[in-house]
Design a protein around this motif. Structure first.
Motif, PDB file in Angstrom:
ATOM      1  N   CYS A  16       0.866  -1.180   0.000  1.00 30.62           N
ATOM      2  CA  CYS A  16       0.000   0.000   0.000  1.00 30.62           C
ATOM      3  C   CYS A  16       0.900   1.226   0.000  1.00 30.62           C
ATOM      4  CB  CYS A  16      -0.871  -0.025   1.253  1.00 30.62           C
ATOM      5  SG  CYS A  16      -1.611   1.578   1.639  1.00 30.62           S
ATOM      6  N   PRO A  17       0.601   2.214  -0.848  1.00 30.33           N
ATOM      7  CA  PRO A  17       1.517   3.361  -0.960  1.00 30.33           C
ATOM      8  C   PRO A  17       1.663   4.175   0.325  1.00 30.33           C
ATOM      9  CG  PRO A  17      -0.512   3.737  -2.212  1.00 30.33           C
ATOM     10  CD  PRO A  17      -0.535   2.310  -1.781  1.00 30.33           C
ATOM     11  N   PHE A  18       0.722   4.040   1.248  1.00 33.57           N
ATOM     12  CA  PHE A  18       0.801   4.819   2.488  1.00 33.57           C
ATOM     13  C   PHE A  18       1.442   4.034   3.635  1.00 33.57           C
ATOM     14  CE2 PHE A  18      -3.034   6.343   0.245  1.00 33.57           C
ATOM     15  CZ  PHE A  18      -2.546   7.596  -0.098  1.00 33.57           C
ATOM     16  N   ASP A  19       1.707   2.749   3.392  1.00 37.15           N
ATOM     17  CA  ASP A  19       2.250   1.911   4.465  1.00 37.15           C
ATOM     18  C   ASP A  19       3.730   1.633   4.239  1.00 37.15           C
ATOM     19  OD1 ASP A  19      -0.151   1.801   5.743  1.00 37.15           O
ATOM     20  OD2 ASP A  19      -0.754  -0.115   4.861  1.00 37.15           O
ATOM     21  N   PRO A  20       4.461   1.349   5.320  1.00 43.07           N
ATOM     22  CA  PRO A  20       5.873   0.971   5.161  1.00 43.07           C
ATOM     23  C   PRO A  20       5.980  -0.340   4.382  1.00 43.07           C
ATOM     24  CG  PRO A  20       5.329   1.361   7.475  1.00 43.07           C
ATOM     25  CD  PRO A  20       4.040   1.352   6.718  1.00 43.07           C
ATOM     26  N   THR A  69       5.847   8.817   7.497  1.00 41.01           N
ATOM     27  CA  THR A  69       7.297   8.712   7.752  1.00 41.01           C
ATOM     28  C   THR A  69       8.134   8.648   6.468  1.00 41.01           C
ATOM     29  OG1 THR A  69       6.693   7.461   9.717  1.00 41.01           O
ATOM     30  CG2 THR A  69       9.024   7.636   9.256  1.00 41.01           C
ATOM     31  N   ILE A  70       8.329   9.817   5.864  1.00 41.91           N
ATOM     32  CA  ILE A  70       8.949   9.823   4.535  1.00 41.91           C
ATOM     33  C   ILE A  70      10.448   9.501   4.542  1.00 41.91           C
ATOM     34  CG2 ILE A  70       7.240  11.338   3.447  1.00 41.91           C
ATOM     35  CD1 ILE A  70       9.848  13.356   4.005  1.00 41.91           C
ATOM     36  N   SER A  71      11.099   9.521   5.727  1.00 47.05           N
ATOM     37  CA  SER A  71      12.509   9.100   5.779  1.00 47.05           C
ATOM     38  C   SER A  71      12.519   7.581   5.683  1.00 47.05           C
ATOM     39  CB  SER A  71      13.167   9.555   7.075  1.00 47.05           C
ATOM     40  OG  SER A  71      13.148  10.948   7.142  1.00 47.05           O
ATOM     41  N   GLN A  72      12.301   7.094   4.456  1.00 47.09           N
ATOM     42  CA  GLN A  72      11.944   5.682   4.285  1.00 47.09           C
ATOM     43  C   GLN A  72      13.075   4.724   4.640  1.00 47.09           C
ATOM     44  OE1 GLN A  72      10.972   4.530   0.280  1.00 47.09           O
ATOM     45  NE2 GLN A  72      12.122   6.197  -0.622  1.00 47.09           N
ATOM     46  N   PHE A  73      14.314   5.172   4.585  1.00 50.24           N
ATOM     47  CA  PHE A  73      15.410   4.263   4.914  1.00 50.24           C
ATOM     48  C   PHE A  73      15.932   4.482   6.322  1.00 50.24           C
ATOM     49  CE2 PHE A  73      15.550   4.946   0.257  1.00 50.24           C
ATOM     50  CZ  PHE A  73      14.896   3.759  -0.052  1.00 50.24           C
ATOM     51  N   GLY A  74      15.206   5.296   7.076  1.00 51.84           N
ATOM     52  CA  GLY A  74      15.487   5.422   8.497  1.00 51.84           C
ATOM     53  C   GLY A  74      16.768   6.159   8.807  1.00 51.84           C
ATOM     54  N   ALA A  75      17.309   5.854   9.963  1.00 55.62           N
ATOM     55  CA  ALA A  75      18.501   6.541  10.470  1.00 55.62           C
ATOM     56  C   ALA A  75      19.519   5.467  10.821  1.00 55.62           C
ATOM     57  CB  ALA A  75      18.133   7.358  11.706  1.00 55.62           C
ATOM     58  N   SER A  76      20.719   5.576  10.249  1.00 55.39           N
ATOM     59  CA  SER A  76      21.741   4.554  10.518  1.00 55.39           C
ATOM     60  C   SER A  76      22.744   5.046  11.551  1.00 55.39           C
ATOM     61  CB  SER A  76      22.492   4.217   9.227  1.00 55.39           C
ATOM     62  OG  SER A  76      21.645   3.551   8.333  1.00 55.39           O
ATOM     63  N   ARG A  77      23.210   4.126  12.370  1.00 61.78           N
ATOM     64  CA  ARG A  77      24.225   4.434  13.379  1.00 61.78           C
ATOM     65  C   ARG A  77      25.204   3.267  13.445  1.00 61.78           C
ATOM     66  NH1 ARG A  77      21.639   8.389  12.830  1.00 61.78           N
ATOM     67  NH2 ARG A  77      20.722   9.762  14.407  1.00 61.78           N
ATOM     68  N   CYS A  78      26.419   3.551  13.929  1.00 67.22           N
ATOM     69  CA  CYS A  78      27.416   2.494  14.074  1.00 67.22           C
ATOM     70  C   CYS A  78      27.796   2.351  15.549  1.00 67.22           C
ATOM     71  CB  CYS A  78      28.650   2.853  13.247  1.00 67.22           C
ATOM     72  SG  CYS A  78      29.955   1.628  13.400  1.00 67.22           S
ATOM     73  N   PRO A  87      -1.676   2.614  19.360  1.00 65.56           N
ATOM     74  CA  PRO A  87      -2.717   1.599  19.141  1.00 65.56           C
ATOM     75  C   PRO A  87      -3.263   1.691  17.714  1.00 65.56           C
ATOM     76  CG  PRO A  87      -3.126   2.860  21.152  1.00 65.56           C
ATOM     77  CD  PRO A  87      -1.983   3.529  20.459  1.00 65.56           C
ATOM     78  N   GLU A  88      -3.596   0.547  17.158  1.00 70.24           N
ATOM     79  CA  GLU A  88      -4.056   0.485  15.749  1.00 70.24           C
ATOM     80  C   GLU A  88      -3.156   1.351  14.867  1.00 70.24           C
ATOM     81  OE1 GLU A  88      -8.299   0.327  14.682  1.00 70.24           O
ATOM     82  OE2 GLU A  88      -8.594   1.069  16.724  1.00 70.24           O
ATOM     83  N   PRO A  89      -1.885   1.021  14.810  1.00 68.00           N
ATOM     84  CA  PRO A  89      -0.912   1.927  14.191  1.00 68.00           C
ATOM     85  C   PRO A  89      -1.131   2.168  12.708  1.00 68.00           C
ATOM     86  CG  PRO A  89       0.068  -0.213  14.586  1.00 68.00           C
ATOM     87  CD  PRO A  89      -1.270  -0.241  15.252  1.00 68.00           C
ATOM     88  N   ASP A  90      -1.800   1.220  12.022  1.00 65.24           N
ATOM     89  CA  ASP A  90      -1.956   1.383  10.579  1.00 65.24           C
ATOM     90  C   ASP A  90      -3.131   2.283  10.213  1.00 65.24           C
ATOM     91  OD1 ASP A  90       0.245  -0.183  10.099  1.00 65.24           O
ATOM     92  OD2 ASP A  90      -0.921  -2.045  10.111  1.00 65.24           O
ATOM     93  N   ARG A  91      -3.895   2.678  11.231  1.00 63.21           N
ATOM     94  CA  ARG A  91      -5.032   3.570  10.952  1.00 63.21           C
ATOM     95  C   ARG A  91      -4.549   5.011  10.953  1.00 63.21           C
ATOM     96  NH1 ARG A  91      -9.814   5.173  13.535  1.00 63.21           N
ATOM     97  NH2 ARG A  91      -9.009   4.651  15.591  1.00 63.21           N
ATOM     98  N   LEU A  92      -4.814   5.732   9.869  1.00 63.56           N
ATOM     99  CA  LEU A  92      -4.532   7.175   9.838  1.00 63.56           C
ATOM    100  C   LEU A  92      -5.700   7.849  10.541  1.00 63.56           C
ATOM    101  CD1 LEU A  92      -2.977   9.678   8.855  1.00 63.56           C
ATOM    102  CD2 LEU A  92      -4.249   9.535   6.732  1.00 63.56           C
ATOM    103  N   ASP A  93      -5.458   8.300  11.760  1.00 65.01           N
ATOM    104  CA  ASP A  93      -6.522   8.861  12.588  1.00 65.01           C
ATOM    105  C   ASP A  93      -6.114  10.290  12.961  1.00 65.01           C
ATOM    106  OD1 ASP A  93      -8.256   9.656  14.519  1.00 65.01           O
ATOM    107  OD2 ASP A  93      -7.894   7.969  15.884  1.00 65.01           O
ATOM    108  N   LEU A  94      -6.712  11.248  12.260  1.00 59.80           N
ATOM    109  CA  LEU A  94      -6.294  12.643  12.425  1.00 59.80           C
ATOM    110  C   LEU A  94      -6.604  13.184  13.813  1.00 59.80           C
ATOM    111  CD1 LEU A  94      -7.345  14.056   8.928  1.00 59.80           C
ATOM    112  CD2 LEU A  94      -5.113  13.203   9.649  1.00 59.80           C
ATOM    113  N   THR A  95      -7.386  12.440  14.584  1.00 57.80           N
ATOM    114  CA  THR A  95      -7.735  12.918  15.927  1.00 57.80           C
ATOM    115  C   THR A  95      -6.868  12.267  17.012  1.00 57.80           C
ATOM    116  OG1 THR A  95      -9.386  11.205  16.287  1.00 57.80           O
ATOM    117  CG2 THR A  95     -10.149  13.222  15.213  1.00 57.80           C
ATOM    118  N   ARG A  96      -5.973  11.359  16.636  1.00 54.67           N
ATOM    119  CA  ARG A  96      -5.195  10.662  17.672  1.00 54.67           C
ATOM    120  C   ARG A  96      -4.070  11.557  18.201  1.00 54.67           C
ATOM    121  NH1 ARG A  96      -2.669   5.446  16.816  1.00 54.67           N
ATOM    122  NH2 ARG A  96      -3.569   5.095  14.732  1.00 54.67           N
TER     123      ARG A  96
END
Ligand code: HEM
Length: 399
Positions: A17-21, A282-291, A324-333
């Motif tokens: 899904c284009p909106f999901d990771p 979360t548009i930083s799709q490749f996250g943050a790398s650390r060593c 909770p219910e992390p995949d729901r886009l809930d503008l009121t959460r």
């Protein structure tokens, strides 16, 4: 250590899904950390839980020095197998350094990006947004939301803030865009890095910069190389990011008109809705790398000194233990505590400016065109899987 953690997996990339990771994160999410394989060889770790992500990003034993980090992405062009870690950061490139060098640069620019400084820019952001929307209206539907609004607005905000003269803006932005493509040739990369370097060298040496860059120069304690690399970090981090949040966030609002109607009817929800869009997308799709600079235990496993840990921000922001219910886009959460801007000492320096820009952009756009809708089916949109920052390449809209 459970046996399954021994098997290294490549970084998940494919989205259902284009909106999901990427879907692969779902299977990996369980333990919150597991072995990751790197395309050029070697192994490290992938962190997917919110708690482990925060732990890594706030732990001084994890370094952000570029020369220590292995990339989880395949190189865009042919490279012989082996270790291809980037060179050490030049002076001023604070985003690739650790404290205390990093701290000194953050202090030098902190006041330019404070919540107060961002709030002070609001009238200018509103004026720029209004001009762009006027031009879009005058041109008439259809329009490309990315070309006409999402891209030029944050670019103008950051260029204005830094005081970049008008004639340098297009070549800087075009070449910065090229550097963020994951599909470029070696020649394109070298060409664009050279152009950006030369333009910024000329800018700081000529004294033509106004705004924040002029103020940094006036301090007298940052040499030209430092000024140029600070400018580079801010331009590199500051235009493409907010632009993708405007475009992808608008698509998320338009595909379910109830969301758009809610925001228009209840402006008091706006600030929370912006946080939720940041979390969900979360548009930083490749996250943050650390060593790891020494052996460190994370989530019950031992990360050895020298190993790269990729903190999957998109996965951490979908951790059900935190949201909770992390995949729901809930503008009121209540989406506070999301990691869309990272966490710890490298947390996004432009976060308040980005928020202010988004808080202007969405209502200005939806208010100006209450009948705004996608001009093509959502599944036909070209998603930016092929860029550093996720988003959408074009958004044809009509009204
Ligand atoms: C919605 C928009 C934005 C998002 C989602 C975003 C995301 C992020 C993230 C996740 C990091 C941390 C990376 C890490 O820890 O490895 C970061 C750092 C950074 N961001 Fe942003 N950013 C946004 C807007 C901006 C803006 C507007 C600017 C500047 C004008 C900016 C400049 C930077 C810089 C310079 C860093 C490096 C900070 C450091 O290393 O101390 N960003 N951003």
């Amino acid at each position: 250590m459970p046996g399954e953690l021994d098997e290294a997996v490549p970084l998940p990339r494919t989205r259902a899904c284009p909106f999901d990771p990427p879907t692969g994160y779902r299977e990996l999410a369980g333990g919150g950390i597991r072995r990751l394989s790197f395309p050029l060889g070697g192994e490290g770790w992938l962190v997917t839980s919110h708690a482990n992500a925060k732990a890594v990003l706030s732990d001084a034993r994890f370094s952000h020095r570029s020369e220590l980090l292995a990339s989880p992405l395949p190189p865009p062009f042919e490279l012989p197998p082996g270790d291809h870690r980037p060179p050490a950061a030049e002076p001023g490139a604070f985003n690739k350094m650790d404290p205390p060098r990093h701290t000194a640069y953050r202090r030098a620019i902190g006041h330019l990006f404070s919540p107060r400084a961002a709030a002070d820019l609001r009238p200018a952001i509103e004026a720029t947004a209004a001009d762009l929307l006027d031009a879009m209206a005058a041109q008439g539907p259809p329009a490309d939301l990315v070309r006409d609004f999402a891209r030029p607005l944050p670019a103008a905000v950051v260029f204005d803030l830094l005081g970049v003269p008008a004639d340098l803006r297009a070549p800087l932005q075009d070449n910065l865009d090229t550097i963020m493509r994951l599909t470029m040739t070696l020649d394109e990369l070298i060409g664009s890095v050279t152009v950006v370097g030369e333009l910024l060298d000329e800018l700081v040496a000529s004294g033509r910069a106004g705004g924040a860059l002029a103020r940094l120069a006036a301090r007298g304690d940052l040499d030209l190389q430092e000024q140029r690399n600070i400018a580079w970090a801010l331009l590199g981090g500051g235009t493409d990011t907010t632009s993708n949040m405007i475009a992808l966030g608008t698509v998320a609002l338009l595909v379910d008109p109830a969301r758009r109607d809610l925001l228009l009817a209840k402006p008091e929800l706006l600030d929370g809705a912006v946080e939720e869009l940041l979390r969900h997308l979360t548009i930083s799709q490749f996250g943050a790398s650390r060593c790891a600079t020494e052996d460190v235990e994370v989530g019950g496993v031992l990360v050895r000194a020298g190993e790269t840990v990729v903190v999957a921000l998109p996965a951490a922001n979908r951790d059900a233990a935190k949201f909770p219910e992390p995949d729901r886009l809930d503008l009121t959460r209540d989406a506070r505590g999301h990691l869309a801007f990272g966490h710890g000492v490298h947390k996004c320096v432009g976060q308040y400016l980005a928020r202010e820009t988004l808080r202007v952009a969405y209502p200005a756009l939806l208010g100006r065109f209450p009948g705004l809708r996608l001009a093509v089916p959502a599944h036909e949109l070209r998603m930016r899987d092929d860029m550093d920052h996720y988003g959408v390449h074009e958004v044809p809209v009509t009204w």
